[in-house]
Design an enzyme around this catalytic site. Structure first.
Site, PDB file in Angstrom:
ATOM      1  N   LYS A 116       0.800  -1.257  -0.091  1.00  0.00           N
ATOM      2  CA  LYS A 116       0.089   0.055   0.165  1.00  0.00           C
ATOM      3  C   LYS A 116       0.775   1.240  -0.021  1.00  0.00           C
ATOM      4  O   LYS A 116       0.390   2.445  -0.452  1.00  0.00           O
ATOM      5  CB  LYS A 116      -0.994  -0.024   1.211  1.00  0.00           C
ATOM      6  N   GLY A 164      -8.472  -6.249   4.718  1.00  0.00           N
ATOM      7  CA  GLY A 164      -9.688  -6.617   5.379  1.00  0.00           C
ATOM      8  C   GLY A 164      -9.763  -5.807   6.921  1.00  0.00           C
ATOM      9  O   GLY A 164     -10.381  -6.171   7.900  1.00  0.00           O
ATOM     10  N   GLU A 200      -1.207   8.055   8.036  1.00  0.00           N
ATOM     11  CA  GLU A 200      -2.313   8.982   7.088  1.00  0.00           C
ATOM     12  C   GLU A 200      -2.895   9.684   8.336  1.00  0.00           C
ATOM     13  O   GLU A 200      -3.021   9.434   9.421  1.00  0.00           O
ATOM     14  CB  GLU A 200      -3.142   8.072   6.503  1.00  0.00           C
ATOM     15  N   LYS A 201      -3.308  10.810   7.679  1.00  0.00           N
ATOM     16  CA  LYS A 201      -4.317  11.935   8.268  1.00  0.00           C
ATOM     17  C   LYS A 201      -5.552  10.833   8.548  1.00  0.00           C
ATOM     18  O   LYS A 201      -5.936  10.223   7.820  1.00  0.00           O
ATOM     19  CB  LYS A 201      -4.524  13.033   7.633  1.00  0.00           C
ATOM     20  N   GLU A 275      -9.981   2.618  -4.489  1.00  0.00           N
ATOM     21  CA  GLU A 275     -10.799   3.352  -3.135  1.00  0.00           C
ATOM     22  C   GLU A 275     -10.454   4.629  -2.858  1.00  0.00           C
ATOM     23  O   GLU A 275      -9.005   4.946  -2.434  1.00  0.00           O
ATOM     24  CB  GLU A 275     -10.704   2.133  -2.081  1.00  0.00           C
ATOM     25  N   ARG A 291      -8.889  -6.698  -8.252  1.00  0.00           N
ATOM     26  CA  ARG A 291      -9.555  -7.879  -8.698  1.00  0.00           C
ATOM     27  C   ARG A 291     -11.094  -7.503  -8.726  1.00  0.00           C
ATOM     28  O   ARG A 291     -11.447  -6.376  -8.393  1.00  0.00           O
ATOM     29  CB  ARG A 291      -9.591  -8.964  -7.203  1.00  0.00           C
ATOM     30  N   VAL A 294     -16.870  -7.684  -4.394  1.00  0.00           N
ATOM     31  CA  VAL A 294     -17.963  -8.278  -3.983  1.00  0.00           C
ATOM     32  C   VAL A 294     -19.134  -7.442  -4.491  1.00  0.00           C
ATOM     33  O   VAL A 294     -19.968  -8.030  -5.048  1.00  0.00           O
ATOM     34  CB  VAL A 294     -18.045  -8.530  -2.434  1.00  0.00           C
TER      35      VAL A 294
END
Ligand code: ADP
Length: 448
Positions: A116, A164, A200-201, A275, A291, A294
């Site tokens: 990430k 997750g 991160e903030k 995202e 990917r 869901v």
């Protein structure tokens, strides 16, 4: 051209892929653990291979077992679904080395986005707006404090290899940093085998809005609007909708183009989701999932596209059939995740489904692999179905979801369905006034 697809997954997503294969005239192979011998994906596929005992690490997560099943059945491609091996770069690489097509992006792109910190670095270079934070991993609590002093508390310590919703710690003041930093590192090492963390903030009341992109692997990519997935419990999504309430056409096009361009710049292939946390009218990148998600059916509903079919075609080397200029949003779609869980505490509730009846009618899609007499095994994720509705506008979709929930019968086990019936009575939901904390606050109000 791909002729036989092995689906390295189970449950509703395995059925989803089998259906797309059948419509394309491609053979399908199911794999299953001994706990899933009577599962619907085993019955529906053209062939089935048992790949191991119930624990996922010895069956659905076993790369040697899945590759052997390809060899035995002559499958020339693998669809990983979501979860399990879907974002495992080593798995994609092993398939590449065996000349088996991985229906998804290259192992190199999975690896890039799985880190990430590297993903964020890459996105920054592509002018994608990112949450303020450390540049790169943070090696010590002292440095964590220095970063936090610069960007201002509260901050969130996150695992570079995270997923997750695990390994994240919110820190509100410098005196709490050392403890939070060390525990985030410890959790990250235990869960992901890497203790690299970054900062991160912490955004107080954002919405989670993600952009669906699709690339052809040859430098072209399109965006298929957004999904609002803010209704979460413990960072797990429960209800998703598209489009996001209140998002304007200009904002959608702007973040959509930025997202598609980032994917196109690396010749990204197949479906991907970028995202963002959306706060004060601004998008802030948090991660990219390489990917199928869901919640992909809400996007399929409003655009009338079949994302899995498109994934298979692009992986076969065919051109992408989706063109940006054809992508027009039609109406509104909502998905409710039906989990085998007991309310109010969401404990897993596996067991025998005595009776199952799926809702139907105009604009209703029920993706599920359960049936009357099916026993939900205790070994896997508790998602047993996705109820997706589509209507001409948001109020129609909400009314349709309430109607469809009323038709759903799952006797014998407890599910999350009753939660959605109550949720959809709330004014905040009707008016689209919610953020990533709304659901947990509401649950607290309901049950203390
Ligand atoms: P994971 O890969 O574990 O799902 P993400 O980075 O996607 O982790 O974050 C999951 C969820 O955690 C987000 O949807 C959001 O609810 C929360 N979150 C992550 N980063 C932040 C942040 N900087 N500020 C506030 N909430 C955050």
């Amino acid at each position: 051209m791909i002729t036989k697809v092995l689906i390295a997954n189970r449950g509703e997503i395995a059925l989803r892929v089998i259906r797309a294969c059948r419509e394309l005239g491609i053979k399908s192979v199911a794999v299953h653990s001994t706990a899933d011998s009577f599962a619907m994906h085993v019955r529906m596929a053209d062939e089935a291979v048992c790949i191991g005992p119930p624990p996922a690490d010895r069956s659905y997560l076993s790369i040697p077992a899945v590759v052997s099943a390809c060899a035995i059945t002559g499958a020339d491609a693998v669809h990983p679904g979501y979860g399990f091996l879907s974002e495992n770069a080593a798995f994609a690489q092993v398939l590449e080395e065996h000349g088996i097509t991985f229906i998804g992006p290259s192992s190199e792109h999975i690896r890039l986005m799985g880190d990430k910190v590297a993903a964020k670095d890459f996105m920054k270079q592509q002018n994608v707006p990112c949450v303020a934070g450390s540049s790169g991993p943070v090696p010590s609590a002292d440095q964590a404090m220095a970063v936090a002093a610069k960007i201002g508390y509260p901050v969130i310590v996150k695992a570079a290899a995270g997923g997750g919703g695990r390994g994240m710690k919110t820190v509100r003041a410098s005196e709490d940093m050392e403890f939070a930093f060390l525990s985030a590192r410890r959790e990250a090492r235990a869960a992901f085998g890497s203790d690299l963390v970054y900062i991160e903030k912490f955004l107080e009341t954002p919405r989670h809005i993600e952009i669906q992109i699709f690339g052809d692997g040859r430098g072209n990519a399109v965006y298929l609007g957004e999904r609002d997935c803010s209704l979460q419990r413990r960072h797990q999504k429960l209800l998703e909708e598209a489009p996001a309430p209140g998002l304007g056409e200009a904002q959608r096009a702007s973040i959509g183009e930025i997202s598609a361009n980032a994917a196109a710049s690396i010749n990204y292939s197949g479906a991907g989701t970028i995202e963002y946390l959306f706060a004060d009218g601004e998008f802030n990148f948090i991660e990219m999932n390489t990917r199928l998600q869901v919640e992909h059916p809400v996007t399929e509903a409003i655009f009338g596209v079949d994302l899995v079919r498109e994934q298979i075609l692009v992986a076969s080397g065919e051109p992408m059939s989706i063109r940006q200029e054809d992508l027009k949003i039609r109406g509104h779609a909502i998905e409710a995740r039906i989990n085998a869980e007991r309310l109010p505490n969401f404990e897993p509730c596996p067991g025998l489904v005595a009776t199952y009846h799926a809702p139907g009618g105009l604009g209703v899609r029920m993706d599920s692999a359960i049936y009357s007499g099916y026993s939900v095994p205790p070994h896997y994720d508790s998602l047993i179905g996705k109820l997706v509705v589509h209507g001409l506008d948001r109020p129609t979709a909400i009314a349709r979801m309430r109607r469809a929930l009323g038709e759903l019968i799952v006797d014998g086990i407890e599910t999350t369905a009753p939660l959605f019936e109550r949720l959809l009575e709330e004014d905040d939901i009707a008016e689209g006034r919610y953020n990533i904390h709304w659901l947990e606050n509401w649950l607290k109000d309901q049950h203390g």
